[in-house]
Design a protein around this motif. Structure first.
Motif, PDB file in Angstrom:
ATOM      1  N   MET A  58       0.973  -1.222   0.049  1.00  0.00           N
ATOM      2  CA  MET A  58       0.000  -0.036  -0.109  1.00  0.00           C
ATOM      3  C   MET A  58       0.866   1.182  -0.231  1.00  0.00           C
ATOM      4  O   MET A  58       0.655   2.187  -0.748  1.00  0.00           O
ATOM      5  N   SER A  59       1.905   1.325   0.781  1.00  0.00           N
ATOM      6  CA  SER A  59       2.878   2.357   0.631  1.00  0.00           C
ATOM      7  C   SER A  59       3.435   2.810  -0.532  1.00  0.00           C
ATOM      8  O   SER A  59       3.737   4.107  -0.900  1.00  0.00           O
ATOM      9  N   VAL A  60       3.711   1.847  -1.311  1.00  0.00           N
ATOM     10  CA  VAL A  60       4.359   1.956  -2.722  1.00  0.00           C
ATOM     11  C   VAL A  60       3.207   2.605  -3.469  1.00  0.00           C
ATOM     12  O   VAL A  60       3.581   3.556  -4.107  1.00  0.00           O
ATOM     13  N   VAL A  61       2.107   1.988  -3.356  1.00  0.00           N
ATOM     14  CA  VAL A  61       0.918   2.583  -4.026  1.00  0.00           C
ATOM     15  C   VAL A  61       0.734   3.988  -3.926  1.00  0.00           C
ATOM     16  O   VAL A  61       0.632   4.740  -4.691  1.00  0.00           O
ATOM     17  N   THR A  62       0.878   4.119  -2.445  1.00  0.00           N
ATOM     18  CA  THR A  62       0.633   5.528  -2.154  1.00  0.00           C
ATOM     19  C   THR A  62       1.492   6.541  -2.816  1.00  0.00           C
ATOM     20  O   THR A  62       1.594   7.826  -3.098  1.00  0.00           O
ATOM     21  N   ARG A  63       2.864   6.078  -2.600  1.00  0.00           N
ATOM     22  CA  ARG A  63       3.897   6.855  -3.233  1.00  0.00           C
ATOM     23  C   ARG A  63       3.735   7.197  -4.650  1.00  0.00           C
ATOM     24  O   ARG A  63       3.894   8.426  -5.047  1.00  0.00           O
ATOM     25  N   THR A  64       3.455   6.164  -5.260  1.00  0.00           N
ATOM     26  CA  THR A  64       3.204   6.515  -6.787  1.00  0.00           C
ATOM     27  C   THR A  64       1.779   7.478  -6.985  1.00  0.00           C
ATOM     28  O   THR A  64       1.907   8.602  -7.866  1.00  0.00           O
TER      29      THR A  64
END
Ligand SMILES: Nc1ncnc2c1ncn2[C@@H]1O[C@H](COP(=O)(O)OP(=O)(O)OP(=O)(O)O)[C@@H](O)[C@H]1O
Ligand SMILES: [Mg+2]
Lengths: 527, 160
Positions: free
Chosen positions: A350-356
């Motif tokens: 999720m944090s990777v998605v949020t970063r994108t």
């Protein structure tokens, strides 16, 4: 015997009758000896016009009653009559006994008389008739002189319904038609090219006059007014009034042309004004948008900053956490709790998605900002492709899933321009392209160099533009979209901006196939 | 942060609590600086006046006082403290202008990248530390010089 006597009597009677006739005649009658030219007899009328008594006349030579200068003419007439039997001469004079003169017309013929050959001269006193004629002539000339001073052509034709004849033309008319024209033109007013048919009586009763303009081969134009009347002799007469209106016509033509030019100019100016107005409206809109965007960007960037940073903290924390749980003693414990493993993975993903997502958001805000920047309303040397990309980011929502954008960026130098204005150009063209595509379609954006210019080409697979509209699409206010959808300003602003950049814009379109808009910008821009 | 005695002290000022919390978290996670946060520039000034501070980070747009004026006041109080401004994109131009006018160390754009942030802060602190050390050396030399002078004077006195 008896018959002879009777015959004599009859003869006497007829002689008597003849004598009486001669005595009462209205004309002076002389009987002249055909061989000697001496007067043998004269009637009372002869006494009256010559002023001599018969007794005095008898024995005179025929030329003695004429003034001496007419002697030759009288002798000539006498000889002619003697030879041919008849003859006449007008405009001779009698020199009366009292020295005055009368005008006479003379006719003479040879007759046999008492077995002798004599000449009978019948002389008519025409003095008063000549005087009347002269008076008439004077009068005519008087009016002619007046009419000659009238500055319009004036002419009268007689017998227009049978055998037209010119009766009168004033000086103006003569000058007009015989003046400096060569004879070969054969231009006479009564040979007018559009010689009208003789008007019918009912036509005349209705209108009385007829007017028309006639053009002549030498370029002159006349206004003819024709009036008809029947003179006392019962002949149809035409009174023509001719005015040379060539210069008036030319003036009128000039006036019409000037008027048309004026109208064109007004239209052009109006168009320019509308264009300027459209630009002003757009500039105002852009300024308002710029302010709004600046505010919005700031408002968004603060929470966005916090969000991105927090997400980053989460990622960093997770890395540290992984460092801890990867230690063998902890790892074995975690292993037993599958749940923990799953949750950790979930947080990581999720944090990777949020970063994108965060990066995307900040890119949009930047594009918005760059698109509408007020402080960039200055000349700058920029990369066209960056402008295209940031505009594409903004119209992304309009295009996605429906219009596929194909970029074919070539190797082109940077251009010196007003970057935000060019962005508006791309925006307007791209939105139009998208609106022209009904369902799904493509937009090709190509950039390349051509003859010292750079070309930015937008090709769409939309509905195309009908030929009759092609000329008008750049007019401010021209739209085929319903009210509320289009203002019709888009392309007029595009045009203005490209003109300000000393560039050109080309359009090609085919209904049903699509349209191509080509923007051509000079590479070197003098400031 | 009990053992933060010899750790540098950083002041952060932003009217948005959420920014303060974010900065606190990252600094807390990655560093052991003493972080003091304020939503009010005025209160921050009071704190700076009466405490040892090594670096100041301030937001640009704040209702009470804008970041530039705030940092200008910090300079008046303690010119050697490095000052960093945090800006939204909108006021970047002004911020850059201010860097030259008010003598800022750096500016950071919102949304910021934490790595950049950490590096800028570390550099700022390093500069601050170097300046501090330099000052100490100067003071030492000055001290040594005056000691020398004293000794000289005494020697002179003894001879005269
Ligand atoms: N790519 C295109 N394909 C087909 N028709 C087009 C295209 N671009 C422009 N047109 C035609 O030109 C007209 C004028 O375009 P313009 O952008 O000036 O105004 P608009 O799009 O109608 O209104 P606005 O731009 O204010 O929304 C359009 O109404 C449309 O008929
Ligand atoms: Mg449009």
């Amino acid at each position: 015997m008896f018959s002879r006597k009777k015959e004599m009597k009859l003869l006497q009677e007829s002689e008597e009758k003849y004598r009486k006739m001669i005595e009462k005649a209205y004309d002076a009658i002389f009987t002249v000896d055909a061989s000697t030219a001496k007067i043998l007899e004269a009637n009372p009328k002869a006494e009256e016009i010559t002023g001599y008594a018969v007794e005095e006349l008898v024995g005179m030579n025929v030329w003695d009653v004429h003034p001496p200068e007419e002697e030759g003419a009288v002798k000539e007439l006498f000889d002619r009559v003697s030879e041919t039997g008849v003859g006449e001469c007008n405009e001779l004079h009698f020199l009366k006994k009292d020295g005055s003169q009368v005008v006479v017309d003379i006719s003479a013929s040879v007759v046999a008389y008492d077995d002798k050959k004599v000449i009978q001269r019948i002389c008519r006193d025409v003095t008063s008739r000549r005087e009347l004629e002269k008076k008439n002539e004077f009068q005519r000339r008087y009016y002619e002189q007046i009419f000659d001073l009238v500055p319009i052509g004036l002419g009268v034709k007689k017998d227009v319904d049978t055998d037209p004849k010119v009766d009168f033309e004033n000086k103006m008319l003569r000058d007009m038609f015989y003046g400096d024209l060569e004879d070969t033109f054969h231009i006479r007013w009564h040979q007018s090219p559009a010689l009208m048919a003789v008007p019918t009586k009912s036509y005349l009763e209705e209108t009385g006059a007829y007017a028309e303009e006639r053009s002549y081969p030498d370029g002159r134009i006349f206004l003819f007014t024709l009036n008809y009347f029947m003179n006392e002799e019962g002949s149809w007469c035409e009174v023509a009034i001719a005015q040379d209106i060539t210069s008036r016509k030319r003036l009128q033509e000039k006036l019409i042309k000037a008027n048309e030019e004026l109208e064109d100019k007004v239209e052009e100016r109006t168009k320019e004004l509308r264009q300027k107005q459209a630009q002003l409206i757009q500039a105002e809109k852009m300024a308002a948008l710029g302010n709004l965007v600046a505010g919005v960007a700031h408002e968004i960037n603060t929470p966005l900053g916090a969000m991105i940073s927090n997400n980053d903290v989460t990622i960093r924390s997770m890395e540290k956490l992984h460092g801890i749980i990867d230690k063998p003693e902890v790892a074995s414990m975690i292993h037993e709790h599958e749940e923990i493993q799953k949750l950790l993975e979930c947080i990581d993903e999720m944090s990777v998605v949020t970063r994108t997502a965060g990066r995307r958001l900040s890119k949009i805000v930047n594009s918005l900002r760059r698109f509408a920047r007020l402080d960039e309303a200055e000349l700058d040397t920029v990369n066209v492709h960056e402008g295209l990309d940031s505009t594409l980011t903004l119209v992304h929502h309009e295009l996605k899933n429906r219009v596929e954008v194909h970029k074919e960026y070539g190797d082109i130098p940077k251009v010196t321009c007003y970057p935000n204005q060019l962005n508006q150009v791309y925006m307007n063209i791209l939105v139009n392209a998208s609106q022209a595509i009904e369902d799904k379609g493509d937009v090709f954006i190509r950039t390349y160099q051509r003859d010292g210019s750079i070309v930015i080409e937008f090709r769409d697979s939309g509905r195309g533009i009908p030929k009759e509209n092609l000329k008008r699409i750049f007019d401010p206010g021209f739209t085929t979209k319903g009210t509320g959808v289009g203002t019709g300003l888009g392309l007029s602003i595009v045009y203005q901006i490209i003109e300000d950049h000393k560039g050109q814009i080309e359009v090609e379109s085919e209904v049903g196939k699509g349209s191509t808009f080509r923007i051509i910008l000079p590479i070197a821009r003098e400031r | 942060m009990d053992n933060g005695k010899d750790q540098p002290t950083i002041i952060i000022v932003d009217d948005e609590e959420m920014v303060l919390q974010s900065l606190n978290s990252i600094l807390g996670l990655e560093t052991s600086y003493n972080v003091v946060s304020h939503t009010s520039p005025r209160e921050a000034l009071q704190y700076i006046e009466s405490n040892d501070v090594d670096l100041v980070i301030s937001d640009y747009l704040m209702p009470e006082m804008d970041g530039i004026s705030f940092l200008a006041k910090v300079r008046e109080l303690k010119p050697q403290i490095p000052r960093i401004i945090l800006t939204g994109y909108a006021d970047k131009e002004n911020a850059i202008k201010a860097i030259n006018e008010v003598g800022l160390f750096q500016y950071i754009e919102k949304p910021w990248d934490n790595d950049d942030l950490l590096i800028i802060i570390r550099n700022g602190l390093e500069k601050q530390k170097l300046l501090k050390d330099l000052q100490e050396k100067i003071n030492e030399i000055n001290g040594a010089y005056s000691d020398l002078q004293k000794i000289q004077n005494e020697i002179l006195k003894t001879f005269v």
